[in-house]
Motif scaffolding. Structure first.
Motif, PDB file in Angstrom:
ATOM      1  N   TYR A 175       0.802  -1.231   0.000  1.00  0.00           N
ATOM      2  CA  TYR A 175       0.000   0.000   0.000  1.00  0.00           C
ATOM      3  C   TYR A 175       0.837   1.284   0.000  1.00  0.00           C
ATOM      4  CZ  TYR A 175      -3.857  -3.141   0.973  1.00  0.00           C
ATOM      5  OH  TYR A 175      -4.783  -4.138   0.895  1.00  0.00           O
TER       6      TYR A 175
ATOM      7  N   ASP B 126       4.117   3.949  -1.171  1.00  0.00           N
ATOM      8  CA  ASP B 126       4.791   4.367  -2.406  1.00  0.00           C
ATOM      9  C   ASP B 126       6.279   4.170  -2.214  1.00  0.00           C
ATOM     10  OD1 ASP B 126       2.455   5.342  -3.698  1.00  0.00           O
ATOM     11  OD2 ASP B 126       2.535   7.096  -2.368  1.00  0.00           O
TER      12      ASP B 126
ATOM     13  N   ALA C 130       4.981   3.816   3.585  1.00  0.00           N
ATOM     14  CA  ALA C 130       3.810   4.258   4.347  1.00  0.00           C
ATOM     15  C   ALA C 130       3.848   3.664   5.752  1.00  0.00           C
ATOM     16  CB  ALA C 130       2.545   3.793   3.638  1.00  0.00           C
TER      17      ALA C 130
ATOM     18  N   GLN D 276      -1.079   5.229   8.062  1.00  0.00           N
ATOM     19  CA  GLN D 276      -1.450   5.765   6.742  1.00  0.00           C
ATOM     20  C   GLN D 276      -2.183   4.702   5.918  1.00  0.00           C
ATOM     21  OE1 GLN D 276       2.505   6.939   5.698  1.00  0.00           O
ATOM     22  NE2 GLN D 276       2.103   9.111   6.075  1.00  0.00           N
ATOM     23  N   ILE D 277      -1.706   3.466   6.049  1.00  0.00           N
ATOM     24  CA  ILE D 277      -2.370   2.390   5.306  1.00  0.00           C
ATOM     25  C   ILE D 277      -3.798   2.191   5.832  1.00  0.00           C
ATOM     26  CG2 ILE D 277      -2.297  -0.087   4.734  1.00  0.00           C
ATOM     27  CD1 ILE D 277       0.788   0.132   5.087  1.00  0.00           C
TER      28      ILE D 277
ATOM     29  N   ILE E 119      -5.693   4.391   7.224  1.00  0.00           N
ATOM     30  CA  ILE E 119      -6.523   5.515   6.747  1.00  0.00           C
ATOM     31  C   ILE E 119      -6.883   5.304   5.270  1.00  0.00           C
ATOM     32  CG2 ILE E 119      -6.546   8.008   6.273  1.00  0.00           C
ATOM     33  CD1 ILE E 119      -4.747   8.289   8.806  1.00  0.00           C
ATOM     34  N   LYS E 120      -5.891   4.839   4.531  1.00  0.00           N
ATOM     35  CA  LYS E 120      -6.120   4.615   3.100  1.00  0.00           C
ATOM     36  C   LYS E 120      -7.232   3.578   2.884  1.00  0.00           C
ATOM     37  CE  LYS E 120      -3.155   3.931  -0.918  1.00  0.00           C
ATOM     38  NZ  LYS E 120      -1.766   3.733  -1.307  1.00  0.00           N
ATOM     39  N   LEU E 121      -7.236   2.553   3.764  1.00  0.00           N
ATOM     40  CA  LEU E 121      -8.201   1.452   3.582  1.00  0.00           C
ATOM     41  C   LEU E 121      -9.576   1.735   4.186  1.00  0.00           C
ATOM     42  CD1 LEU E 121      -5.862  -1.596   4.289  1.00  0.00           C
ATOM     43  CD2 LEU E 121      -6.821  -0.916   2.103  1.00  0.00           C
TER      44      LEU E 121
ATOM     45  N   GLY F 137     -10.510   5.013   5.611  1.00  0.00           N
ATOM     46  CA  GLY F 137     -10.943   6.419   5.600  1.00  0.00           C
ATOM     47  C   GLY F 137     -10.965   7.037   6.975  1.00  0.00           C
TER      48      GLY F 137
END
Lengths: 284, 348
Positions: free
Chosen positions: A221, A223, A269, A273-274, A276-278, A280
């Motif tokens: 997930y 970068d 990440a 952060q992951i 949150i990415k998954l 929200g």
């Protein structure tokens, strides 16, 4: 070693599930992290796994044997550390451990040695009511180790601890893993999970969102980028390069050749952060 | 299991000591013994005090009553003085005897609250006393027979000891066990116990043992301080221990239904009040409706009295103890089920 199969739980005995379709396996000697914000259902799963909550649907298997069929002797093999310290406040720290040790049918550790491990030896004979929150947390943590358990359930074991003590607790958890102990760690602290866990599962609104090792999750997930700080015109500048991008890669190499580079940091990440990415939403 | 139960008892005793339960029973026992020995009188007159005015020639009625031990201060010189004294003392009755002894006219001045039975009894007593003054001996064909050897009369203050043993030493377990349970609920220590190999039975037995111990110590101390050592202490201790176990089990089962001591208190006091109904029968034995005698506390109260003031009711204590063992086992089973379902599990 430990298998959770399609677990569902409703506190209202209807289709409003606090936990739904939760399945995972934990291998012997593994530290498995259960990561999620407050109210995600982490403690519900742990309470079902430790027999505190009735199993409604699904199953929890210990070495192939369902929790429905295990006897009281099973508790000789597990240790549970609670998020909210639950001690006899009228007893001293030492007496709390001595009493608890007397409940087991297996050899137990020396309470004073355990207190020493978490820096509570000097306060061993103070009543638990006089302990600070962090001291109580440490006492509850070592209480879970008394019976030298095969499986440890730890709910926020470093919550409220100063960095030094938290580090000491983390070292103990790692040493338990090295001794072959299986650890089920419930936390919303991504750093603790990242540092300790072989694998983590993200839990959100009662469901597992993803599950893997922290490294794999970051690779999957995150970068692939690096942040470089370099000197230019007597000032410190910084720039992020995405190494999958050919142009960025070229410019990164040029910068390494032409400028005075001060620091280089990989930019994978974080677990938060992951998360949150998954989902929200954050982990707090 | 025994090792674990002993470990739990040690822990429960320590917590009880640090909650100052021992001081509570020590202070209560001393206070109650002071009350019994010095504050409550040996005798209490429960019927009205009779005041007299004798206006017969030579005051023969007055002389007779004084010779029978009536206090001379209870006699007045005029009808008006008598009436005024009765008016002042709400718990008194006035009796005026006037005219010749043979045709004496008796006036009873009463407050208006006395029962018909009291007045009729008084009427018959005055007539009987006048007959004696007149020198008339009526033949009596009644005789008195005793079921067992006549026991020594018990003074009023000592008669309250069985009630205090029953209400305090035995009933204490009902409240103390709830304090223990709610303290553990509040601290959360019961959750830690649930994830140990410790079972429900050991948990219950340990708490019951501590409460039984406290009840026995309280009762023994109180009886020693008020009656000395001439009491059958082994019998008293066995009865108090069994009764305390039963009441403690009841308290445990009831408290398991509530989340806090505040919520429990109203229901707890209500149950204790019902269990205290036999105290009414103790002071007025004629008041013993089935609903009161069926209460488990009824035979306990009278059992304590029988041990402290034996009347020779052979077999009563043995059968009471057997009954209590049966009742306690039943209550233990009930408590076990309630505690197992409500305290040892969550989210049910």
């Amino acid at each position: 070693m430990l298998k959770v199969k399609e677990l569902y739980h409703s506190y209202t005995n209807d289709d409003r599930y606090a936990v739904q379709n939760v399945s995972f396996e934990i291998q012997r000697g593994e530290i498995f992290g259960f990561l999620g914000p407050s109210g995600a259902g982490k403690s519900t799963v742990q309470n079902i796994m430790t027999g505190l909550l009735k199993l409604q649907r699904g199953d929890v298997l210990y070495e192939g044997k369902s929790i429905k069929n295990i006897s009281a002797k099973f508790f000789n093999r597990i240790g549970v550390s609670f998020e909210h310290p639950n001690l006899y406040n009228k007893l001293t720290g030492y007496e709390n451990l001595k009493y608890y040790a007397g409940l087991f049918d297996v050899p137990t550790d020396d309470p004073m040695r355990l207190l020493d491990m978490v820096g509570l030896r000097a306060d061993a004979h103070k009543r638990a009511s006089a302990y600070s929150k962090g001291m109580k947390q440490r006492l509850v943590f070592v209480r879970a180790l008394l019976n030298r358990p095969d499986i440890l359930f730890l709910d926020e074991p470093t919550s409220g601890l100063d960095p030094n003590t938290a580090s000491r607790v983390k070292d103990i958890i790692i040493s338990k893993k090295e001794e072959g102990c299986t650890v089920f760690l419930t936390t919303h602290n991504m750093f603790v999970a990242d540092e300790l866990c072989d694998r983590v599962a993200f839990l959100n609104e009662g469901k597992i969102v993803t599950m893997d090792s922290p490294r794999n999750l970051k690779l999957k997930y995150g970068d692939k980028s690096v942040k470089v700080e370099y000197m230019h015109n007597n000032a410190v500048n910084s720039r992020i390069f995405f190494l999958d991008d050919e142009r960025d890669r070229k410019e990164f190499n040029e910068l390494l050749d032409s400028r005075e580079v001060q620091t280089i940091h990989s930019q994978e990440a974080t677990l938060e952060q992951i998360f949150i990415k998954l989902t929200g939403k954050g982990l707090k | 299991m025994l090792k674990r139960t002993l470990n739990l008892m040690k822990q429960d005793s320590k917590v009880a000591l640090r909650n100052y339960f021992h001081l509570v029973i020590l202070i209560l026992a001393v206070l109650m013994s002071l009350l019994i020995n010095f504050a409550i009188p040996d005798e209490v007159k429960l019927t009205p005090t009779e005041l007299f005015f004798d206006n017969t020639p030579g005051k023969a009625f007055q002389e007779y009553l004084i010779s029978e031990g009536v206090d001379p201060d209870r006699f007045f010189n005029s009808y008006e003085d008598l009436k005024s004294a009765v008016r002042k003392d709400g718990s008194s009755l006035g009796i005026a005897v006037e005219g010749e002894l043979d045709r004496a006219r008796v006036t009873i001045i009463h407050q208006g609250t006395e029962s018909e039975e009291i007045l009729n009894l008084l009427d018959a007593t005055i007539e009987s006393a006048l007959d004696r003054v007149r020198g008339i001996e009526r033949e009596s064909n009644h005789r008195v027979e005793y079921l067992r050897s006549k026991s020594a009369p018990v003074s009023f203050n000592k008669n309250t000891i069985p009630i205090i043993v029953f209400m305090e030493a035995i009933m204490l377990g009902f409240l103390l066990i709830s304090v223990m349970v709610f303290q553990e609920k509040e601290e959360g220590s019961i959750r830690a116990y649930r994830v140990s190999p410790g079972g429900t039975l050991e948990y219950i037995l340990s708490k019951a043992a501590v409460n039984m111990g406290l009840g026995v110590i309280y009762a023994t101390l109180l009886v020693v301080l008020t009656m000395g050592f001439r009491v059958n202490f082994p019998a008293l201790m066995v009865l108090v221990a069994l009764s305390s176990f039963f009441i403690t089990m009841l308290g445990l089962a009831v408290s398991a239904f509530f989340r806090s001591l505040q919520e429990f208190l109203f229901v707890g006091v209500f149950i204790l009040s019902i269990l205290s109904f036999p105290v009414g029968s103790y002071y007025s034995p004629a008041f013993s409706p089935d609903i009161v005698t069926w209460l488990p506390s009824y035979p306990i109260l009278f059992g304590v009295r029988e041990i402290l003031f034996p009347t020779g009711k052979t077999g009563f204590i043995t059968s009471l103890n057997l009954l209590l063992i049966a009742e306690s086992l039943g209550m233990l089973l009930f408590s076990y089920l309630v505690v197992h379902r409500r305290l040892m599990r969550e989210g049910r």
